[in-house]
Design an enzyme around this catalytic site. Structure first.
Site, PDB file in Angstrom:
ATOM      1  N   CYS A  39     -40.289 -16.337 -10.232  1.00 34.55           N
ATOM      2  CA  CYS A  39     -40.205 -17.504  -9.349  1.00 34.55           C
ATOM      3  C   CYS A  39     -41.275 -17.483  -8.272  1.00 34.55           C
ATOM      4  O   CYS A  39     -42.020 -18.438  -8.098  1.00 34.55           O
ATOM      5  CB  CYS A  39     -38.828 -17.580  -8.717  1.00 34.55           C
ATOM      6  SG  CYS A  39     -38.688 -18.893  -7.485  1.00 34.55           S
ATOM      7  N   GLY A 177     -43.167 -30.223 -24.272  1.00 37.91           N
ATOM      8  CA  GLY A 177     -42.934 -31.271 -23.289  1.00 37.91           C
ATOM      9  C   GLY A 177     -41.696 -31.058 -22.460  1.00 37.91           C
ATOM     10  O   GLY A 177     -41.053 -32.024 -22.027  1.00 37.91           O
ATOM     11  N   GLY A 178     -41.344 -29.795 -22.223  1.00 37.55           N
ATOM     12  CA  GLY A 178     -40.207 -29.494 -21.365  1.00 37.55           C
ATOM     13  C   GLY A 178     -40.592 -29.557 -19.900  1.00 37.55           C
ATOM     14  O   GLY A 178     -41.587 -30.178 -19.518  1.00 37.55           O
ATOM     15  N   GLY A 263     -41.195 -22.359 -23.585  1.00 37.51           N
ATOM     16  CA  GLY A 263     -40.033 -21.581 -23.182  1.00 37.51           C
ATOM     17  C   GLY A 263     -40.400 -20.163 -22.783  1.00 37.51           C
ATOM     18  O   GLY A 263     -41.573 -19.772 -22.775  1.00 37.51           O
ATOM     19  N   ALA A 313     -34.022 -20.159 -10.957  1.00 33.79           N
ATOM     20  CA  ALA A 313     -34.032 -19.182  -9.870  1.00 33.79           C
ATOM     21  C   ALA A 313     -32.755 -19.264  -9.046  1.00 33.79           C
ATOM     22  O   ALA A 313     -32.159 -18.232  -8.694  1.00 33.79           O
ATOM     23  CB  ALA A 313     -35.257 -19.394  -8.988  1.00 33.79           C
ATOM     24  N   HIS A 437     -29.537 -46.573   6.873  1.00 35.36           N
ATOM     25  CA  HIS A 437     -30.514 -47.556   6.396  1.00 35.36           C
ATOM     26  C   HIS A 437     -31.713 -47.575   7.340  1.00 35.36           C
ATOM     27  O   HIS A 437     -31.536 -47.580   8.559  1.00 35.36           O
ATOM     28  CB  HIS A 437     -29.878 -48.952   6.363  1.00 35.36           C
ATOM     29  CG  HIS A 437     -30.847 -50.037   6.012  1.00 35.36           C
ATOM     30  ND1 HIS A 437     -31.285 -50.239   4.724  1.00 35.36           N
ATOM     31  CD2 HIS A 437     -31.465 -50.972   6.784  1.00 35.36           C
ATOM     32  CE1 HIS A 437     -32.126 -51.269   4.711  1.00 35.36           C
ATOM     33  NE2 HIS A 437     -32.256 -51.735   5.954  1.00 35.36           N
TER      34      HIS A 437
END
Length: 457
Positions: A39, A177-178, A263, A313, A437
């Protein structure tokens, strides 16, 4: 004799070590590389640093839309790389200092199980054996290498290599394409690189809602990214020239670099798992998800090496807390994986928590879906990012069971929905609270009102 020995210094490992000190347990943390793990060193932090730099450049290029005139902005890859390294190094130093302050003994070396309550450490000067009442394995993962795409660190690379490219590549082919593939596609497209993404499935970011994947693909395509879905990529190389094409196709896309992002694999080789009685599944460690204990009493596993859990992580942090809580108190504190958010840090971001519609149907639930677009949200229009939507999934007549956000700051917005999924809130309960808002979170409020049967806009 230590109370806990942790093998691996990533989020799961250092998280377990730090959390164990809350209970006064004596802890040794064994790490052969730099503290921080995937990480901090090769994943979340450096990748998001690059993505932030790319987003800033994209924002500056469109500054004229806001009345801010800039003169031909340029992206300095070298400066962005140096900034990424400063961020990583600063966090590594901070983590090392925190471990010292919390009196965690950090041992540099390679650790492996050597019998009940014993860990062998290979250090520069030789071997030694440490003893502990409990061992937590947190050795992390590494990128998967595809047949036909051998990593050379220069032309055919993993995400580890790509984070340290010394200069901007001009044409990149991404295999996969992950999440990782799409994040690199997003940042590279923003800084002017030609990108083509090959994905074997018919959807990018598999596992997310198909509508979210389509929206992300549409917005990336508008920024110049080419997608080839439902096809396997083949590499064709002749001298210094490379191209990517679908299997059996002639021609293809000529590229300077190929990034393989299909992966990650668990780093469990040579850990001594088998002789220690720790069962694995294709290299992943089997655990009791109530306690994170393996098939051998007193040995626990957390993070990327755990079988059947998401490689996140923050998931590793949660698993570390679960393991240490059981070690210290004997009471299970399992991770609620259903309420664990997942974020894709593309531009726009995609975030999700809980079940997708397909998963809910597979579980036999009768569900209703409710969504609200950012198109009419005032704050989204003000910042110039009003594409995307919030989608909420409710069990018919029951609680909120899943949610997806595609759009600006989706990774921040998802956490309000995380609580709703985790606490099984009813839509009418959640809709009773008022959002400020103008804010982006009004899209969530509008979606909740629709789910409660009383939409406003």
């Amino acid at each position: 004799m230590y109370d806990v020995i942790v093998v691996g210094g990533g989020p799961g490992g250092y998280g377990a070590a730090l959390y164990a000190r809350n209970f006064g347990l004596s802890v040794a943390l064994i790490e052969e590389d730099t503290i921080g793990g995937t990480c901090l060193l090769r994943g979340c932090i450096p990748a998001k640093s690059w993505l932030q730099a790319a987003e800033v450049f994209s924002t500056v290029r469109s500054a004229a839309d806001f009345g801010v005139i800039t003169d031909d902005p340029r992206f300095d890859w070298t400066v962005a790389l140096a900034r990424k390294n400063r961020i990583v190094n600063g966090l590594v130093r901070g983590l090392a200092g925190l471990l010292r302050h919390r009196k965690v003994e950090v041992i540099r070396g390679r650790g492996r199980l050597a019998g009940a309550g014993r860990v062998e450490v290979e250090e520069p000067g030789g071997f030694r054996v440490l003893e502990a009442r409990n061992v937590v394995l947190a050795t992390g993962s590494a990128p998967v290498e595809l047949p036909g795409f051998p990593f050379d660190g220069r032309r055919i690379v993993s995400s580890d290599h790509a984070l340290d490219w010394p200069e901007r590549p001009h044409r990149v082919g991404i295999v996969g394409g992950g999440i990782v593939g799409c994040e690199f596609a997003s940042l590279l497209a923003d800084v002017g690189t030609d990108v083509v993404v090959f994905e074997m499935l018919d959807q990018i970011i598999p596992g997310f809602e198909p509508g979210a994947a389509r929206e992300l693909q549409k917005q990336l395509r508008r920024r110049g990214v080419t997608f080839v879905l439902g096809a396997r990529a083949e590499l064709k190389a002749a001298g210094d020239r490379m191209s990517l094409a679908t299997a059996g196709e002639s021609g293809g896309f000529e590229v300077d670099r190929v990034l393989v992002a299909v992966g990650r694999r668990p780093l469990t080789d040579n850990l001594g798992l088998g002789p220690a009685g720790v069962e694995t599944d294709r290299g992943f460690v089997r655990v009791d998800l109530e306690t994170m204990q393996t098939t051998r009493s007193g040995i626990f596993a957390v993070g990327d090496i755990v079988a059947g859990t998401p490689g996140l992580a923050h998931g590793a942090f949660a698993e570390a807390i679960a393991a240490v809580t059981f070690i210290a108190t004997g009471t299970p504190r399992p991770v609620d994986y259903r309420a664990l958010p997942s974020v894709v840090y593309t531009h726009p971001e995609v975030a999700a928590v809980g079940l997708t519609e397909a998963e809910a149907v597979a579980e036999g639930l009768s569900v209703d879906t409710h969504d609200h677009s950012f198109v009419g949200v005032g704050r989204a229009r003000i910042i110039g990012k009003n594409k995307g939507f919030v989608k909420i999934l409710t069990e018919r007549g029951g609680p909120i069971v899943g949610a997806t956000v595609v759009g600006p700051q989706a990774g921040e917005l998802i956490h309000e929905l995380m609580y709703m999924v985790g606490w099984e809130a009813l839509p009418e309960e959640a809709a009773a609270f008022v959002h400020a808002h103008p804010t982006l979170s009004e899209a969530t409020g509008e979606t909740l009102m629709g789910a409660a049967g009383l939409p406003l806009h």
